[in-house]
Design a protein around this motif. Structure first.
Motif, mmCIF file in Angstrom:
data_model
loop_
_atom_site.group_PDB
_atom_site.id
_atom_site.type_symbol
_atom_site.label_atom_id
_atom_site.label_comp_id
_atom_site.label_asym_id
_atom_site.label_seq_id
_atom_site.Cartn_x
_atom_site.Cartn_y
_atom_site.Cartn_z
ATOM 1 N N GLY A 121 0.804 -1.214 0.000
ATOM 2 C CA GLY A 121 0.000 0.000 0.000
ATOM 3 C C GLY A 121 0.831 1.256 0.000
ATOM 4 N N PRO A 122 0.210 2.352 0.389
ATOM 5 C CA PRO A 122 -1.144 2.452 0.941
ATOM 6 C C PRO A 122 -2.218 2.114 -0.106
ATOM 7 C CG PRO A 122 0.073 4.527 1.225
ATOM 8 C CD PRO A 122 0.880 3.661 0.346
ATOM 9 N N ILE A 123 -3.318 1.557 0.375
ATOM 10 C CA ILE A 123 -4.435 1.225 -0.504
ATOM 11 C C ILE A 123 -5.724 1.854 0.033
ATOM 12 C CG2 ILE A 123 -3.370 -0.986 -1.151
ATOM 13 C CD1 ILE A 123 -5.532 -2.390 0.573
ATOM 14 N N GLU A 124 -6.705 2.012 -0.835
ATOM 15 C CA GLU A 124 -7.994 2.558 -0.416
ATOM 16 C C GLU A 124 -8.976 1.406 -0.201
ATOM 17 O OE1 GLU A 124 -10.280 4.322 1.204
ATOM 18 O OE2 GLU A 124 -9.361 6.078 0.250
ATOM 19 N N THR A 125 -9.458 1.269 1.030
ATOM 20 C CA THR A 125 -10.390 0.172 1.329
ATOM 21 C C THR A 125 -11.778 0.685 1.723
ATOM 22 O OG1 THR A 125 -9.601 0.137 3.610
ATOM 23 C CG2 THR A 125 -8.592 -1.433 2.091
ATOM 24 N N ASN A 126 -11.944 1.998 1.683
ATOM 25 C CA ASN A 126 -13.245 2.579 2.024
ATOM 26 C C ASN A 126 -14.197 2.418 0.837
ATOM 27 O OD1 ASN A 126 -15.428 4.152 2.649
ATOM 28 N ND2 ASN A 126 -14.237 5.986 3.157
ATOM 29 N N LEU A 127 -15.250 1.636 1.025
ATOM 30 C CA LEU A 127 -16.190 1.331 -0.069
ATOM 31 C C LEU A 127 -16.872 2.579 -0.629
ATOM 32 C CD1 LEU A 127 -17.866 -1.945 1.217
ATOM 33 C CD2 LEU A 127 -16.992 -1.599 -1.109
ATOM 34 N N ALA A 128 -16.951 3.609 0.204
ATOM 35 C CA ALA A 128 -17.638 4.836 -0.225
ATOM 36 C C ALA A 128 -16.737 5.711 -1.111
ATOM 37 C CB ALA A 128 -18.096 5.626 0.991
#
Lengths: 293, 293
Positions: free
Chosen positions: B61-68
């Motif tokens: 990462g960093p990765i985006e894991t926020n579904l919104a």
């Protein structure tokens, strides 16, 4: 519907009765002497109210909160000898015959803070509440539940990086010497200068040191739970100290993770009259009641 | 039913296919070059399997894991320039048309460890998994769910109390210098002695220093989450190092909270061939599938 709150502290018990909207009807303080005497006064206070449906108790500790344990509801190995091995929940339940919710003092406050934030900003899904006073404790609320699998968090006892101007202070924690509580609690402040924190001017450089340590507490909260908010309460906390903590936190975090607007992220408790535990206890009592019904 | 796993690392992608009992049918390693090339090989590997139902991806990462977020499924601000802003989930989903679960590399491993423990001791309700290698990361599983409200934990970047024999080492973390990762990761070990950890004898006193810091990581895990278990994995971790860490941890904690049997509490990863992420990814893929059905 009437709800009760017991904030069981080492020096005083704060007992309150309120309605289902958590508005306080009456609130009293009872000195913490020995269990029978203190609880008798406590119970007599609640006996005035026939409509009392449930009581929320938040207590000094250590306490047993594991439902599977025979000691559930007990204050266990506290240094206050008269209170060791006291079945607080049992005594209250027996005398008042209402459901009793049971958690740590800092969890009670954390839950009050959570409820208060829910009303204002329902997007807050989690918070870490630090109380800084005689000791340092943390309550963590996550989607309305407390964090703690095998027991309650004890974030006051993490070790921290020493401030360069504080290398010779050895700390006051009887268990860990220079853990967070040993370096930044009320007694740790007094141990350095011989006077209590409330009598030390804001300009004194000790506050740089204290805020450096409390900023590390905020770092640990951020990097472990990634909470929506961090709240500081307790005797030592105030807006100007939280401003100092936030400044140090910003330098330490160095933008490593996204925390949004710093002044919304790290805040001082806004509930008046140290009322967070009472509010939290009312809500936990109501929750207990709903679960039973 | 066939399940896929992608362990997306900075130097290699490990892709695997297994059955619903998580038994591996085939496993390949693909060099991490640039996104199109690496993913093409990855996708070609999975295209051999017509029965593939879902894929679990655990990524550096960093990765985006926020579904919104619009960037859900992306590798975002990684120092690996070619991979910045890469829609990893989107590319895999588009080519293979199966549901894709998405989490951090360390969460993938933590979930594999959790699953492995569930089979042996279903009483384990939570764990903190630390990986110690090029960096230090933590994945926290709590009743089968990952902890992290506004993002993923980053417990590698907490500050720690310096070891008295290590006061002059300034640390290698580009963001924080002497945070945990800056003091105890593989590159931090190499920076002190000029040789890699695997070539340094167990008797070298550097391991006292490293275990002192990793014991503080175990302290933070204990005092924040009160987990059932703490597991150390990654290139630097081994049984003898975990023994040293446990010894230091015991001294630092000083029996402050109950942790049960120390040798059951802090353990080294027992999943062979660094297979925890593959196992975790299979299970997360299956979970994704069940949610969709």
């Amino acid at each position: 519907m009437l709800l009760g709150s017991v904030e069981a502290g080492g020096t005083k018990f704060i007992c309150a009765v309120g309605n289902e909207k958590y508005q306080i009807k009456e609130k009293v303080q009872i000195l913490t002497t020995e269990p029978k005497e203190t609880l008798k006064q406590c119970i007599n206070f609640f006996k005035q109210y026939d409509d009392l449906q449930a009581i929320g108790v938040a207590s000094f500790g250590p306490i047993e909160t594991n439902l599977a344990s025979e000691k559930y509801g007990f204050i266990t190995t506290t240094p206050k000898k008269l209170w060791q091995n006291t079945n607080l929940v049992g005594m209250i339940q027996k005398s008042l015959s209402v459901p009793v919710s049971w958690t740590t003092d800092v969890n009670g406050s954390a839950y009050g803070e959570w409820l208060n934030l829910q009303e204002k900003s329902p997007r807050v899904s989690s918070l870490v509440y630090y109380t800084v006073g005689t000791g340092i404790g943390a309550g963590i609320v996550y989607d309305g539940n407390f964090v703690g699998s095998q027991g309650n968090p004890e974030l006051g006892h993490i070790y921290v990086k020493k401030h360069p101007s504080d290398m010779n202070f050895t700390g006051v924690c009887p268990y860990h010497h220079d853990c967070l509580e040993g370096l930044a609690s009320g007694p740790a402040i007094k141990a350095r200068l011989g006077i209590a924190g409330e009598n030390i001017s804001k300009e004194n450089k000790i506050w740089q040191i204290i805020s450096y340590y409390l900023a590390q507490a905020a770092m640990v909260a951020t990097l472990s739970f990634r909470p929506s908010k961090i709240i500081f309460g307790g005797g030592v906390s105030s807006q100007w100290l939280v401003d100092l903590i936030s400044k140090e936190f910003s330098l330490l975090l160095n933008n490593y993770v996204e925390i949004g607007n710093l002044s919304d992220y790290i805040i001082v408790s806004h509930i008046p009259d140290n009322g967070s535990a009472t509010l939290g206890n009312f809500a936990l009592a109501k929750k207990k009641l709903i679960r039973i019904i």
